[in-house]
Design an enzyme around this catalytic site. Structure first.
Site, short mmCIF file in Angstrom:
data_model
loop_
_atom_site.label_atom_id
_atom_site.label_comp_id
_atom_site.label_asym_id
_atom_site.label_seq_id
_atom_site.Cartn_x
_atom_site.Cartn_y
_atom_site.Cartn_z
CG ASN A 1 45.05 57.23 35.25
OD1 ASN A 1 45.95 57.62 35.79
ND2 ASN A 1 43.44 57.63 35.44
N PRO A 2 48.80 56.86 34.71
CG PRO A 2 49.85 58.11 32.53
CD PRO A 2 48.59 57.66 33.20
CE LYS B 1 42.20 52.73 38.10
NZ LYS B 1 41.17 52.06 37.34
CG ASP C 1 36.15 47.88 36.89
OD1 ASP C 1 35.75 48.95 36.04
OD2 ASP C 1 34.24 47.79 37.03
NE ARG D 1 42.26 52.39 41.71
CZ ARG D 1 41.76 53.80 41.34
NH1 ARG D 1 42.15 54.78 41.78
NH2 ARG D 1 40.29 53.17 40.35
#
Length: 195
Positions: free
Chosen positions: A9-10, A12, A69, A181
């Protein structure tokens, strides 16, 4: 040091490399190495899956590797999401909008909209022996909005405490400061500064 961030995922990748930027390391993506994102997420916890993912892609690339995750827990859906967040409802192969449609339809009559995001981050360092393993966890509480605001999928409807706007409406700086995150990777940043 070159470190692989194991995500396809770019968005992320940009988020994680931004959080870890002050570590002084160079971050590269799976696509830069021509590695396919082909990993079956099986495990009993976010930490276990993140560590397995980091180990898998470290083995393929030969580089120190970071992986994460994450998932969301919705109070009224009890144990339905969590580790199965992306596989829930419309399923992991559904588009973001298809997944969100199913989710919002399921939530439409719920009064209790409390929720929390959890993220585990793992770093595997070492050539063949993987001499250093570390994982951290970050958590943020909030609520699911009644209407989709901006962005997809869950960031468009999750309003974190104490903000009055959804995740996707926050600036990168705001989000990295309080997000699940951001919290997980800021803990990992301390390890990377000494790596």
């Amino acid at each position: 040091m070159k470190i692989l961030i194991a995500t396809g995922n770019p968005g992320k990748f940009k988020e994680i490399s931004g959080i870890l930027g002050e570590s002084g390391h160079e971050f590269i993506s799976l696509s830069e190495l021509g590695i396919e994102v082909d990993f079956e997420e099986i495990g009993e916890s976010f930490e276990e899956i993140a560590l397995a993912k980091a180990s898998h892609f470290a083995g393929l690339s030969g580089l120190p590797t970071i992986a994460d995750d994450s998932g969301i827990f919705i109070t009224v859906l009890a144990d339905e999401l969590g580790l199965k967040t992306r596989r829930w409802g419309a399923g992991e192969h559904a588009s973001d909008s298809e997944w969100l449609d199913v989710f919002m339809n399921r939530m439409k009559d719920e009064k209790d909209r409390s929720a929390k995001f959890v993220c585990a981050a793992a770093f595997v360092n070492g050539e063949e022996s993987f001499v250093h393993v570390e994982h951290t966890e970050g958590l943020i509480s909030g609520r699911v909005e009644v209407e989709i605001k901006v962005g997809l999928p869950l960031s468009s409807v999750f309003k974190p405490v104490p903000y009055d706007k959804v995740y996707s409406a926050l600036s990168d700086e705001e989000k990295n400061k309080i997000s699940h995150r951001g919290k997980a990777f800021k803990k990992l940043l301390k390890t990377l500064k000494n790596a």
